[in-house]
Design an enzyme around this catalytic site. Structure first.
Site, PDB file in Angstrom:
ATOM      1  N   HIS B  81       0.843  -1.198   0.000  1.00 18.12           N
ATOM      2  CA  HIS B  81       0.000   0.000   0.000  1.00 18.12           C
ATOM      3  C   HIS B  81       0.877   1.245   0.000  1.00 18.12           C
ATOM      4  CE1 HIS B  81      -2.802   3.093   1.280  1.00 18.12           C
ATOM      5  NE2 HIS B  81      -2.063   3.297   2.365  1.00 18.12           N
ATOM      6  N   ASP B 110       7.311  23.292 -24.951  1.00 12.34           N
ATOM      7  CA  ASP B 110       7.241  21.907 -24.469  1.00 12.34           C
ATOM      8  C   ASP B 110       8.275  21.763 -23.359  1.00 12.34           C
ATOM      9  OD1 ASP B 110       7.145  19.010 -24.225  1.00 12.34           O
ATOM     10  OD2 ASP B 110       6.224  19.005 -26.203  1.00 12.34           O
ATOM     11  N   TRP B 146       7.368  -0.211   4.152  1.00 12.60           N
ATOM     12  CA  TRP B 146       7.916   0.518   3.012  1.00 12.60           C
ATOM     13  C   TRP B 146       9.309   1.047   3.323  1.00 12.60           C
ATOM     14  CZ3 TRP B 146       8.962   5.879   1.983  1.00 12.60           C
ATOM     15  CH2 TRP B 146       8.819   6.727   3.085  1.00 12.60           C
ATOM     16  N   SER B 173      13.251   6.905 -13.228  1.00 15.62           N
ATOM     17  CA  SER B 173      12.160   7.660 -13.820  1.00 15.62           C
ATOM     18  C   SER B 173      12.026   9.026 -13.166  1.00 15.62           C
ATOM     19  CB  SER B 173      10.857   6.874 -13.662  1.00 15.62           C
ATOM     20  OG  SER B 173       9.752   7.716 -13.791  1.00 15.62           O
ATOM     21  N   SER B 174      12.019   9.066 -11.838  1.00 18.58           N
ATOM     22  CA  SER B 174      11.753  10.361 -11.228  1.00 18.58           C
ATOM     23  C   SER B 174      12.963  11.285 -11.317  1.00 18.58           C
ATOM     24  CB  SER B 174      11.233  10.224  -9.802  1.00 18.58           C
ATOM     25  OG  SER B 174      12.096   9.449  -9.049  1.00 18.58           O
ATOM     26  N   HIS B 257      13.132  11.665   4.672  1.00 23.04           N
ATOM     27  CA  HIS B 257      12.493  12.918   5.044  1.00 23.04           C
ATOM     28  C   HIS B 257      12.380  13.885   3.871  1.00 23.04           C
ATOM     29  CE1 HIS B 257      10.450  15.689   7.539  1.00 23.04           C
ATOM     30  NE2 HIS B 257      11.152  16.598   6.900  1.00 23.04           N
ATOM     31  N   GLU B 259      11.990  13.037   0.988  1.00 19.93           N
ATOM     32  CA  GLU B 259      10.938  12.417   0.198  1.00 19.93           C
ATOM     33  C   GLU B 259       9.548  12.907   0.613  1.00 19.93           C
ATOM     34  OE1 GLU B 259      10.679  10.564  -2.411  1.00 19.93           O
ATOM     35  OE2 GLU B 259       8.583   9.918  -2.207  1.00 19.93           O
ATOM     36  N   TYR B 261       8.789  15.741   1.703  1.00 22.67           N
ATOM     37  CA  TYR B 261       8.609  17.081   1.139  1.00 22.67           C
ATOM     38  C   TYR B 261       8.495  17.039  -0.376  1.00 22.67           C
ATOM     39  CZ  TYR B 261       8.531  19.127   5.575  1.00 22.67           C
ATOM     40  OH  TYR B 261       8.100  19.441   6.823  1.00 22.67           O
ATOM     41  N   SER B 272      -1.227  27.314  -3.709  1.00 26.15           N
ATOM     42  CA  SER B 272      -0.848  28.724  -3.859  1.00 26.15           C
ATOM     43  C   SER B 272      -1.334  29.314  -5.176  1.00 26.15           C
ATOM     44  CB  SER B 272       0.675  28.877  -3.776  1.00 26.15           C
ATOM     45  OG  SER B 272       1.145  28.302  -2.587  1.00 26.15           O
ATOM     46  N   HIS B 306      14.748  12.332  13.186  1.00 27.66           N
ATOM     47  CA  HIS B 306      13.533  12.354  14.014  1.00 27.66           C
ATOM     48  C   HIS B 306      12.680  11.109  13.764  1.00 27.66           C
ATOM     49  CE1 HIS B 306      11.494  14.996  10.697  1.00 27.66           C
ATOM     50  NE2 HIS B 306      11.217  13.746  10.465  1.00 27.66           N
ATOM     51  N   HIS B 307      13.026  10.320  12.749  1.00 30.65           N
ATOM     52  CA  HIS B 307      12.324   9.057  12.539  1.00 30.65           C
ATOM     53  C   HIS B 307      12.931   7.934  13.365  1.00 30.65           C
ATOM     54  CE1 HIS B 307       9.810  10.485   9.227  1.00 30.65           C
ATOM     55  NE2 HIS B 307      10.835  11.251   8.929  1.00 30.65           N
ATOM     56  N   THR B 332       7.072  26.611   7.519  1.00 28.55           N
ATOM     57  CA  THR B 332       5.754  26.039   7.235  1.00 28.55           C
ATOM     58  C   THR B 332       4.671  26.983   7.753  1.00 28.55           C
ATOM     59  OG1 THR B 332       6.757  23.880   7.554  1.00 28.55           O
ATOM     60  CG2 THR B 332       4.376  23.944   7.385  1.00 28.55           C
ATOM     61  N   LYS B 335       4.057  29.840   5.469  1.00 30.57           N
ATOM     62  CA  LYS B 335       3.175  29.492   4.351  1.00 30.57           C
ATOM     63  C   LYS B 335       1.716  29.519   4.773  1.00 30.57           C
ATOM     64  CE  LYS B 335       5.860  27.049   1.172  1.00 30.57           C
ATOM     65  NZ  LYS B 335       5.199  27.533   0.045  1.00 30.57           N
ATOM     66  N   ARG B 454       1.410   0.362  15.232  1.00 27.57           N
ATOM     67  CA  ARG B 454       1.116   0.311  13.805  1.00 27.57           C
ATOM     68  C   ARG B 454       1.556  -1.033  13.237  1.00 27.57           C
ATOM     69  NH1 ARG B 454       5.778   4.226  11.095  1.00 27.57           N
ATOM     70  NH2 ARG B 454       4.806   3.547   9.161  1.00 27.57           N
TER      71      ARG B 454
HETATM   72  C1  HEM Z   1       5.583  20.439  10.664  1.00 23.30           C
HETATM   73  C2  HEM Z   1       6.162  19.556   9.969  1.00 23.30           C
HETATM   74  C3  HEM Z   1       6.428  18.104  10.372  1.00 23.30           C
HETATM   75  C4  HEM Z   1       6.994  17.604  11.488  1.00 23.30           C
HETATM   76  C5  HEM Z   1       7.488  18.388  12.673  1.00 23.30           C
HETATM   77  C6  HEM Z   1       7.035  16.172  11.351  1.00 23.30           C
HETATM   78  C7  HEM Z   1       7.563  15.294  12.283  1.00 23.30           C
HETATM   79  C8  HEM Z   1       7.569  13.926  12.164  1.00 23.30           C
HETATM   80  C9  HEM Z   1       8.174  13.014  13.077  1.00 23.30           C
HETATM   81  C10 HEM Z   1       8.936  13.417  14.338  1.00 23.30           C
HETATM   82  C11 HEM Z   1       7.964  11.745  12.628  1.00 23.30           C
HETATM   83  C12 HEM Z   1       8.473  10.442  13.237  1.00 23.30           C
HETATM   84  C13 HEM Z   1       7.465   9.821  14.120  1.00 23.30           C
HETATM   85  C14 HEM Z   1       7.875   8.475  14.582  1.00 23.30           C
HETATM   86  O1  HEM Z   1       8.090   7.567  13.752  1.00 23.30           O
HETATM   87  O2  HEM Z   1       7.955   8.308  15.801  1.00 23.30           O
HETATM   88  C15 HEM Z   1       7.219  11.849  11.426  1.00 23.30           C
HETATM   89  C16 HEM Z   1       6.811  10.773  10.661  1.00 23.30           C
HETATM   90  C17 HEM Z   1       6.320  10.902   9.371  1.00 23.30           C
HETATM   91  N1  HEM Z   1       6.030  12.084   8.732  1.00 23.30           N
HETATM   92 FE1  HEM Z   1       6.177  13.930   9.496  1.00 23.30          FE
HETATM   93  N2  HEM Z   1       6.493  15.820  10.171  1.00 23.30           N
HETATM   94  C18 HEM Z   1       6.115  16.985   9.536  1.00 23.30           C
HETATM   95  C19 HEM Z   1       5.553  17.084   8.313  1.00 23.30           C
HETATM   96  C20 HEM Z   1       5.366  16.046   7.451  1.00 23.30           C
HETATM   97  C21 HEM Z   1       4.964  16.174   6.078  1.00 23.30           C
HETATM   98  C22 HEM Z   1       4.681  17.477   5.360  1.00 23.30           C
HETATM   99  C23 HEM Z   1       4.901  14.922   5.569  1.00 23.30           C
HETATM  100  C24 HEM Z   1       4.539  14.451   4.192  1.00 23.30           C
HETATM  101  C25 HEM Z   1       3.939  15.097   3.311  1.00 23.30           C
HETATM  102  C26 HEM Z   1       5.245  13.998   6.631  1.00 23.30           C
HETATM  103  C27 HEM Z   1       5.271  12.640   6.479  1.00 23.30           C
HETATM  104  C28 HEM Z   1       5.636  11.766   7.453  1.00 23.30           C
HETATM  105  C29 HEM Z   1       5.669  10.343   7.272  1.00 23.30           C
HETATM  106  C30 HEM Z   1       5.314   9.583   5.986  1.00 23.30           C
HETATM  107  C31 HEM Z   1       6.076   9.790   8.475  1.00 23.30           C
HETATM  108  C32 HEM Z   1       6.174   8.332   8.860  1.00 23.30           C
HETATM  109  C33 HEM Z   1       7.203   7.564   8.187  1.00 23.30           C
HETATM  110  C34 HEM Z   1       7.184   6.133   8.623  1.00 23.30           C
HETATM  111  O3  HEM Z   1       7.680   5.830   9.725  1.00 23.30           O
HETATM  112  O4  HEM Z   1       6.657   5.302   7.870  1.00 23.30           O
HETATM  113  N3  HEM Z   1       5.519  14.723   7.760  1.00 23.30           N
HETATM  114  N4  HEM Z   1       6.987  13.190  11.149  1.00 23.30           N
HETATM  115 CU   LIG Z   2      10.527  13.258   8.662  1.00 23.24          CU
END
Ligand code: HEM
Ligand SMILES: [Cu+2]
Lengths: 203, 529
Positions: B81, B110, B146, B173-174, B257, B259, B261, B272, B306-307, B332, B335, B454
């Site tokens: 998924h 183009d 993933w 590709s990307s 990370h 990614e 963004y 916007s 932070h992950h 952010t 914005k 999860r």
């Molecule tokens: C204010 C901005 C953001 C902050 C402070 C933030 C912070 C965090 C933190 C600390 C985690 C880790 C949590 C953990 O696994 O314990 C996390 C996970 C995640 N964040 Fe954010 N995030 C922000 C914005 C975003 C944005 C804009 C996206 C995507 C468009 C995003 C997508 C994700 C994803 C996909 C994960 C999980 C990844 C995984 O473990 O599979 N985050 N975020």
């Molecule tokens: Cu992140």
């Protein structure tokens, strides 16, 4: 009929190709950077001691500094087996009280519980952070891979020295070993497990 | 514009002057609009496919206990998924927008490298055919998440080399797509279109493309290391051979990370564009928007750990990554405030794209706030790997990235097809999606805070009620997307004729072109004020 798109003008096309090529170089460099993170990570771990990595010294080098008999540091031992490895592995039960600068020996013991010969590698780690940099081994079963026949048990010594510069705040340190199977062969491992448990696996 | 409006009459004069008849048109096309359409259609199919897998997850989690799938297949569902949604749905959709809109927004005929463009797209169907084929292999599809963490990912069945090769193809590709976009934006702007006159969507894509060029190759390296660890005796991540599995997490998140963004910045750009149109005011703080986007992109490279707060880092490391992560909230916030200020005292109307853009601002911000909670190290120790994280990233990705994409589709659909979509159905799609998506993801915050992990197929009975609510939202949201397909199809087949401007308050080069946009546009550069 305007068929000359600007992208087709030769000078523009050349400029496009040049920029595309430069970006390709950046891409290749970033691919390399991914690999460069490997040694960088090692360096950071060594500097900070976060990986718990220990040093290796010769017997002679270990004993050149004096022994600080005014200080006592407690050394604890932890022995773990990684999942999938059918070994029993133990370290000394009692902590050892040591003086920095003096060489000590501790005996671990490992037995192969499975029905096939197994080669495994022990990986050491020292905590707390900051202790690892001062923990040096002279002789260790973790220097080489260990091969045990089915049912075989072996005493595995480690000779080590904690050097005198170890920070005062560290009163106790822990030396942990984990045994990993060195040449895991998923199929034979599964077969072995199936044989010894009498269970069905899909390996 | 004469070439544009008369191209039908000259149809057979020159093969550049109109689409080739037949399906081969789509195989050989180098036209940015065709390729944009291909990307968008492909990404919608992937959205449906990824959605079906997600409904498999929600069906299993409807109630405690194991009912439909065995745990290993459940793990395949979550892993596939995510891979499909990230690399198959969101990313290609945004590339589709880039292809369609960037040349029209900067007055270029183009994309800069049209043949490479064709190739970038056509790698994707092959990549996903490979990835999906793993479902039918011994041991099934990848099931380690993933994030592909070793050692677990190395212990699966036959899928690994196929999945990794698929990832390589997607990456190529990307990266090719991004190189094309950068070259187009930097080299092909109409005279007078200075960088700081570019529409914000173009800016966000320029920055996204740089992120892609910098981050994707690192990911390619990481998966290559997995491959050689498994098959060629290296031990990058194997402790027995002197490697370290934690190293993989560092490399993965160094890509991972940025990614996230990569997935959100194009939607920032779309929103916007949409908000000023329906507020009938120029975007508030245009330049600060550009700088905020650039600083988000820069910061995204120094927050990755932070992950992995819970892997055991020195205190200084935890603090560094905590503060840099929180720092991202500043641009952010810039914005979000600019978007709000754009609407302030505007004469607002609420057509479907505007509704999606407003919902984006509000719901994305909720995701931002939960992100801030996760950024606090001691809190993250509790929240990590719970449904709270799942709720966080679905707010930023579904009600963020995907809602931005919906806003963009409804906004530009009249320009693409020449017909207005059915506004009544559009509003239905919006309200159903918005209500169901909140029923789907909001309760996951509660589940996570209460401690539900999860990626599990079964759970303690205390979590039963909110899981059922969440599943109801999931099925509602999923079914609503069929309505989306119907609206788009209906609009392609007919509807009220769209004007060139389409919207009352529209502003920008694309709105000076007739609707539908002719096959070839801006072959002579437009005059830019
Ligand atoms: C204010 C901005 C953001 C902050 C402070 C933030 C912070 C965090 C933190 C600390 C985690 C880790 C949590 C953990 O696994 O314990 C996390 C996970 C995640 N964040 Fe954010 N995030 C922000 C914005 C975003 C944005 C804009 C996206 C995507 C468009 C995003 C997508 C994700 C994803 C996909 C994960 C999980 C990844 C995984 O473990 O599979 N985050 N975020
Ligand atoms: Cu992140």
């Amino acid at each position: 009929m305007v068929s000359t798109a600007r992208s087709a003008a030769p000078s523009a096309a050349r400029a496009n190709r040049r920029l595309a090529f430069r970006l390709l170089v950046v891409t290749a460099a970033m691919f390399g950077f991914g690999y460069a993170l490997v040694p960088l990570y090692e360096i950071v771990c060594d500097i900070t001691g976060i990986g718990g990595r220990t040093g290796v010294v010769s017997e002679a080098a270990a004993t050149t500094g004096g022994v600080d008999s005014t200080r006592v540091v407690k050394v604890q031992f932890v022995a773990t087996v990684n999942s999938g490895l059918r070994w029993a592995f133990e370290g000394p039960q009692e902590p050892l009280e040591i003086h920095p600068g003096k060489v000590y020996e501790a005996n671990f013991s490992a037995s192969n519980l499975s029905r096939r010969p197994v080669v495994a590698q022990a990986v050491p780690s020292v905590t707390p952070v900051g202790a690892a940099a001062h923990f040096n081994k002279i002789e260790c079963f973790c220097f080489t891979r260990q091969r045990l026949e089915p049912g075989e048990t072996r005493i595995m010594p480690v000779r080590f020295v904690v050097n005198e510069e170890i920070p005062r705040r560290i009163g106790t340190l822990t030396l942990a070993y984990t045994f990993f199977e060195a040449e895991p062969d998923a199929r034979s491992a599964a077969r072995d497990d199936a044989a010894s448990h009498g269970t069905r696996t899909n390996g | 514009m004469s070439a544009a409006t008369t191209h039908d009459a000259h149809h057979d004069d020159h093969h550049h002057h109109g689409p080739d008849p037949g399906v081969l048109r789509w195989v050989f096309t180098t036209n940015h609009k065709d390729i944009g359409t291909l990307y968008l259609v492909f990404s919608f199919l992937m959205l449906l496919l990824g959605g079906v897998l997600a409904l498999g997850i929600r069906a299993e989690l409807w109630s405690p206990g194991l009912q439909f799938v065995d745990p290993d297949f459940f793990n395949q569902l979550t892993t596939m998924h995510a891979l499909i949604m990230v690399f198959g749905a969101i990313m290609p959709a945004t590339v589709g927008f880039a292809n369609w809109m960037i040349p029209m927004m900067i007055g270029a005929p183009d994309m800069a490298l049209p043949r490479m463009n064709n190739w970038s797209f056509w790698l994707l169907p092959f990549a996903f055919a490979l990835l999906l084929a793993t479902f039918f292999m011994e041991g099934g599809a990848p099931a380690a998440g993933w994030t592909l963490y070793p050692p677990l990912v190395l212990q699966g069945g036959a899928n690994l080399p196929f999945a990794i090769f698929a990832i390589h193809l997607m990456g190529i590709s990307s990266v090719m797509g991004s190189i094309n976009i950068i070259v187009t934006i930097l080299n092909m702007r109409a005279p007078g279109m200075t960088l700081l006159k570019m529409p914000l969507f173009v800016w966000t894509w320029l920055i996204t493309a740089f992120l892609l060029v910098a981050a994707m190759p690192v990911f390619a390296g990481a998966v290559t290391m997995l491959l050689t660890d498994k098959f060629f005796g290296t031990s990058f991540f194997s402790a027995a051979g002197g490697g370290d599995p934690v190293l993989f997490q560092h490399i993965f998140w160094f890509f991972g990370h940025p990614e996230v963004y990569i997935m959100i910045l194009p939607s920032f750009g779309i929103v916007s564009q949409v908000l000023p149109t329906f507020s009938r005011k120029p975007l508030f703080g245009y330049e600060s928007m550009v700088y905020a986007t650039a600083s988000i992109a820069f910061l995204s490279f120094i927050v990755w750990a932070h992950h992995m707060f819970t892997v055991g880092m020195p205190l200084a490391g935890e603090l560094f990554f905590m503060y840099t992560t929180m720092l991202i909230a500043v641009p952010t916030g810039v914005k979000v405030f600019n978007w709000a200020a754009t609407m302030w005292r505007g004469s607002l109307t609420f057509e479907t794209p505007m509704l999606y853009a407003i919902a984006f601002v509000i719901l994305f911000t909720i995701g931002g706030f939960s992100g801030l909670m996760l950024a606090i190290v001691p809190s993250d120790f509790q929240y990590h790997d719970t449904y709270f994280v799942v709720a966080h990233f679905h707010y930023v990705l579904v009600t963020g990235a995907l809602f931005g994409i919906f806003a963009g589709v409804f906004y530009w659909l009249p320009k693409w097809t020449g017909n207005m979509y059915d506004e009544r159905l559009g509003k239905w799609h919006f309200w159903l999606s918005t209500i169901f998506v909140n029923i789907l993801f909001f309760p996951q915050h509660f589940l996570g805070l209460a401690g539900m992990p999860r990626r599990i197929p079964d759970y303690a009975v205390q979590f039963a009620d909110w899981n059922m609510v969440s599943s109801i939202g999931g099925f509602g949201f999923g079914l609503t997307q069929l309505l989306f397909a119907w609206i788009v199809l209906k609009c392609c087949r007919g509807g009220k004729q769209a004007t060139s401007e389409v919207w009352d308050g529209s502003d920008g080069l694309e709105w000076t072109l007739p609707s539908p946009a002719p096959y070839h546009t801006f072959e002579t550069p437009p005059a830019v004020r």
